[in-house]
Design a protein around this motif. Structure first.
Motif, PDB file in Angstrom:
ATOM      1  N   GLU A 100       1.152  99.532  19.299  1.00 12.48           N
ATOM      2  CA  GLU A 100       0.536  98.926  17.485  1.00 12.48           C
ATOM      3  C   GLU A 100       0.291 101.018  17.107  1.00 12.48           C
ATOM      4  OE1 GLU A 100      -0.109  97.611  19.946  1.00 12.48           O
ATOM      5  OE2 GLU A 100       0.804  95.593  19.779  1.00 12.48           O
ATOM      6  N   GLU A 101      -0.321 101.483  17.593  1.00 10.58           N
ATOM      7  CA  GLU A 101      -1.115 102.624  17.138  1.00 10.58           C
ATOM      8  C   GLU A 101       0.195 103.792  16.089  1.00 10.58           C
ATOM      9  OE1 GLU A 101      -3.088 107.156  18.715  1.00 10.58           O
ATOM     10  OE2 GLU A 101      -3.166 105.328  20.258  1.00 10.58           O
ATOM     11  N   VAL A 102       1.655 103.828  16.817  1.00 11.42           N
ATOM     12  CA  VAL A 102       1.961 104.862  16.462  1.00 11.42           C
ATOM     13  C   VAL A 102       3.022 104.151  15.461  1.00 11.42           C
ATOM     14  CG1 VAL A 102       2.333 105.732  18.391  1.00 11.42           C
ATOM     15  CG2 VAL A 102       3.951 104.267  18.411  1.00 11.42           C
ATOM     16  N   LEU A 103       3.563 102.185  15.491  1.00 12.39           N
ATOM     17  CA  LEU A 103       4.073 101.841  14.315  1.00 12.39           C
ATOM     18  C   LEU A 103       3.096 101.873  13.162  1.00 12.39           C
ATOM     19  CD1 LEU A 103       5.267  98.632  16.679  1.00 12.39           C
ATOM     20  CD2 LEU A 103       6.869 100.395  15.177  1.00 12.39           C
ATOM     21  N   SER A 104       1.845 102.214  13.482  1.00 14.14           N
ATOM     22  CA  SER A 104       0.636 101.947  12.831  1.00 14.14           C
ATOM     23  C   SER A 104       0.539 103.827  11.785  1.00 14.14           C
ATOM     24  CB  SER A 104      -1.117 101.946  12.397  1.00 14.14           C
ATOM     25  OG  SER A 104      -1.389 102.055  11.709  1.00 14.14           O
ATOM     26  N   LEU A 105       0.836 104.460  12.294  1.00 13.20           N
ATOM     27  CA  LEU A 105       0.526 105.759  11.658  1.00 13.20           C
ATOM     28  C   LEU A 105       2.121 105.788  11.086  1.00 13.20           C
ATOM     29  CD1 LEU A 105      -0.047 108.820  12.367  1.00 13.20           C
ATOM     30  CD2 LEU A 105       1.874 108.740  14.543  1.00 13.20           C
ATOM     31  N   VAL A 106       3.223 105.703  11.059  1.00 15.86           N
ATOM     32  CA  VAL A 106       4.287 105.968  10.495  1.00 15.86           C
ATOM     33  C   VAL A 106       4.883 104.622   9.553  1.00 15.86           C
ATOM     34  CG1 VAL A 106       5.616 106.826  12.238  1.00 15.86           C
ATOM     35  CG2 VAL A 106       6.436 104.153  11.886  1.00 15.86           C
ATOM     36  N   GLY A 107       3.420 103.600   8.986  1.00  9.29           N
ATOM     37  CA  GLY A 107       3.990 102.614   8.419  1.00  9.29           C
ATOM     38  C   GLY A 107       5.062 101.412   8.224  1.00  9.29           C
ATOM     39  N   MET A 108       5.795 101.139  10.067  1.00  6.44           N
ATOM     40  CA  MET A 108       6.697 100.571  10.119  1.00  6.44           C
ATOM     41  C   MET A 108       5.327  98.868  10.606  1.00  6.44           C
ATOM     42  SD  MET A 108       9.508 100.861   9.296  1.00  6.44           S
ATOM     43  CE  MET A 108      10.549 100.133  10.034  1.00  6.44           C
ATOM     44  N   ASP A 109       4.423  99.097  11.270  1.00  6.73           N
ATOM     45  CA  ASP A 109       3.391  98.186  12.123  1.00  6.73           C
ATOM     46  C   ASP A 109       4.030  96.312  11.635  1.00  6.73           C
ATOM     47  OD1 ASP A 109       2.027  98.770   9.660  1.00  6.73           O
ATOM     48  OD2 ASP A 109       0.133  98.308  10.046  1.00  6.73           O
ATOM     49  N   GLN A 110       4.033  96.163   9.417  1.00  8.01           N
ATOM     50  CA  GLN A 110       5.097  94.970   9.522  1.00  8.01           C
ATOM     51  C   GLN A 110       6.027  94.763  10.039  1.00  8.01           C
ATOM     52  OE1 GLN A 110       2.630  93.138   7.509  1.00  8.01           O
ATOM     53  NE2 GLN A 110       0.653  94.479   8.506  1.00  8.01           N
ATOM     54  N   LEU A 111       7.175  95.798  10.292  1.00  9.95           N
ATOM     55  CA  LEU A 111       8.490  95.472  10.634  1.00  9.95           C
ATOM     56  C   LEU A 111       8.421  94.992  11.857  1.00  9.95           C
ATOM     57  CD1 LEU A 111      10.235  97.356   7.486  1.00  9.95           C
ATOM     58  CD2 LEU A 111       9.427  95.296   7.641  1.00  9.95           C
ATOM     59  N   ARG A 112       7.370  95.000  12.897  1.00  7.03           N
ATOM     60  CA  ARG A 112       8.020  95.385  14.234  1.00  7.03           C
ATOM     61  C   ARG A 112       8.458  93.944  15.241  1.00  7.03           C
ATOM     62  NH1 ARG A 112       2.852  95.456  17.483  1.00  7.03           N
ATOM     63  NH2 ARG A 112       1.929  95.650  15.613  1.00  7.03           N
ATOM     64  N   ASN A 113       9.227  93.470  14.643  1.00  5.84           N
ATOM     65  CA  ASN A 113       9.728  92.333  14.806  1.00  5.84           C
ATOM     66  C   ASN A 113      12.097  92.816  14.406  1.00  5.84           C
ATOM     67  OD1 ASN A 113       8.165  91.224  16.681  1.00  5.84           O
ATOM     68  ND2 ASN A 113       7.639  90.293  15.010  1.00  5.84           N
ATOM     69  N   ARG A 114      11.819  93.350  13.824  1.00  3.64           N
ATOM     70  CA  ARG A 114      13.153  93.326  12.073  1.00  3.64           C
ATOM     71  C   ARG A 114      14.528  94.919  13.638  1.00  3.64           C
ATOM     72  NH1 ARG A 114      12.339  94.566   6.855  1.00  3.64           N
ATOM     73  NH2 ARG A 114      12.004  92.883   6.040  1.00  3.64           N
ATOM     74  N   MET A 115      14.954  93.695  13.611  1.00  6.16           N
ATOM     75  CA  MET A 115      16.339  94.569  14.668  1.00  6.16           C
ATOM     76  C   MET A 115      16.844  95.706  13.333  1.00  6.16           C
ATOM     77  SD  MET A 115      16.609  92.782  16.817  1.00  6.16           S
ATOM     78  CE  MET A 115      17.940  93.251  18.071  1.00  6.16           C
ATOM     79  N   PRO A 116      17.775  96.941  14.470  1.00  6.07           N
ATOM     80  CA  PRO A 116      17.509  98.402  13.118  1.00  6.07           C
ATOM     81  C   PRO A 116      18.570  98.168  12.198  1.00  6.07           C
ATOM     82  CG  PRO A 116      17.344  98.528  15.885  1.00  6.07           C
ATOM     83  CD  PRO A 116      17.886  97.475  15.320  1.00  6.07           C
ATOM     84  N   HIS A 117      19.844  96.889  12.611  1.00  8.72           N
ATOM     85  CA  HIS A 117      20.538  96.258  11.319  1.00  8.72           C
ATOM     86  C   HIS A 117      19.866  96.405  10.096  1.00  8.72           C
ATOM     87  CE1 HIS A 117      20.896  92.868  12.958  1.00  8.72           C
ATOM     88  NE2 HIS A 117      20.633  92.659  11.750  1.00  8.72           N
ATOM     89  N   GLU A 118      18.814  95.847  10.530  1.00  7.72           N
ATOM     90  CA  GLU A 118      17.880  94.975   8.739  1.00  7.72           C
ATOM     91  C   GLU A 118      16.837  96.053   8.751  1.00  7.72           C
ATOM     92  OE1 GLU A 118      16.788  90.145  10.240  1.00  7.72           O
ATOM     93  OE2 GLU A 118      15.875  92.148  11.163  1.00  7.72           O
ATOM     94  N   LEU A 119      16.694  97.658   8.311  1.00  8.31           N
ATOM     95  CA  LEU A 119      16.089  98.861   8.485  1.00  8.31           C
ATOM     96  C   LEU A 119      17.203  99.326   7.835  1.00  8.31           C
ATOM     97  CD1 LEU A 119      14.702  99.020  11.546  1.00  8.31           C
ATOM     98  CD2 LEU A 119      13.794  97.795  10.099  1.00  8.31           C
TER      99      LEU A 119
END
Length: 326
Positions: A100-119
């Motif tokens: 949670e800490e690093v996802l928040s750091l890089v601004g991706m905490d709201q997309l944690r359940n996305r798959m790579p092809h959706e990014l």
């Protein structure tokens, strides 16, 4: 981290060092040596004060406490964002909320359940950066991480990544062949050529006071103007200017960049051979009477036509840097 390679030494702490040079000069090989994917022929490499490589002894890559981000990001396509970041973390780190800490750091905490092809491409690199930062590495290595992005996205992503790196406080070594990117990203630049470090220093230092002809020619649009050092003056066809410090009497090649010169005034004369329109400015290519070629940047309203005969002078704020004529 400290690295000694071919007689050179690099030391960084909580800063971004950029290895800059042409393709094939040894930038990626240097990263591979630090990561432990290659073994050096000689020298000593330390990470966090710990020797990880020296003659006859080497610590394996997985035990070097190094994070790495490659050009393509290399996310696992069958894992979500969160699973990619969690990969390689011990279970206790996951319970401590490191993900949670690093996802928040890089601004991706709201997309944690996305798959790579959706990014998007930029989001890919954010996740790759989060995965590399998750184990709290002693040093982070980035190998041209923006090279696959289009120019407009690349500019925004590198701003975002630099902010993330500054906030994370991790010592970083960043590889690129892009001068503009290097000067934007780096607290320290190390310009490389043929497997050797030519000069290490801050971006402004290397740009304004290059220590070798290669560094001078590699950073910026650089031309060389021939002159003669007499006492404390350099005599050139564009006029007399104060000589660089510690220069010896005799022939010298002065480093000139487009913003150092002016068109329409000065003792020099030349012929416009080409003009490049760059929006707010023109870049004029001028052949001087002596045969030396220089480039001059002018405002867009000051346009010269190909074939025009023009006066050329050195601007009042020019600080001379030069090398003995070859």
């Amino acid at each position: 981290i400290g690295v000694r390679l071919v007689g050179s030494e690099m030391c960084i702490r909580d800063r971004v060092m950029v290895l800059l040079g042409r393709s094939g000069c040894g930038k990626t090989t240097t990263l591979r040596l630090i990561a432990g994917f290659e073994e050096p022929d000689a020298g000593v490499l330390l990470i966090g004060g710990r020797t990880v490589s020296q003659p006859g002894e080497s610590i394996s890559p997985e035990n070097r406490h190094v994070g790495i981000v490659l050009q393509e990001g290399a996310l696992f396509p069958h894992m979500t964002v969160e699973q990619n970041v969690a990969y390689g973390l011990p279970r206790e780190s996951r319970r401590d909320g490191r993900i949670e800490e690093v996802l928040s750091l890089v601004g991706m905490d709201q997309l944690r359940n996305r798959m790579p092809h959706e990014l998007s491409g930029g989001q890919h690199q954010r996740v790759a950066l989060a995965r590399a930062l998750a184990p709290s590495p002693g040093v982070l290595l980035l190998d041209e991480p923006f090279s696959n992005l289009d120019p407009r996205l690349r500019e925004q992503v590198r701003k975002d990544v630099l902010e993330i790196l500054k906030n994370s406080g991790v010592s970083t070594i960043f590889v690129t062949h892009d001068q503009e990117e290097a000067m934007f990203m780096g607290d320290i630049l190390a310009v490389m050529s043929k497997g050797r470090i030519e000069q290490i220093g801050g971006p402004a230092e290397l740009y304004h006071t290059p220590s070798t002809r290669f560094v001078a020619s590699f950073l910026g649009n650089t031309d060389f103007l021939s002159g003669i050092v007499v006492d404390t003056t350099v005599r050139t066809e564009l006029g007399k200017i104060p000589a660089p410090k510690e220069s010896q009497p005799g022939p010298i090649d002065l480093v000139l960049r487009p913003q150092d010169l002016v068109v329409g005034e000065g003792p020099g004369e030349g012929t416009v051979e080409a003009s490049e329109f760059r929006g707010p400015t023109y870049l004029h290519h001028i052949r001087l009477v002596s045969g030396d070629k220089v480039r001059v940047e002018t405002p867009a309203y000051l346009r010269c036509e190909i074939g025009d005969k023009v006066k050329v002078g050195i601007g009042p704020h020019y600080q001379a840097v030069g090398f003995p004529s070859q």
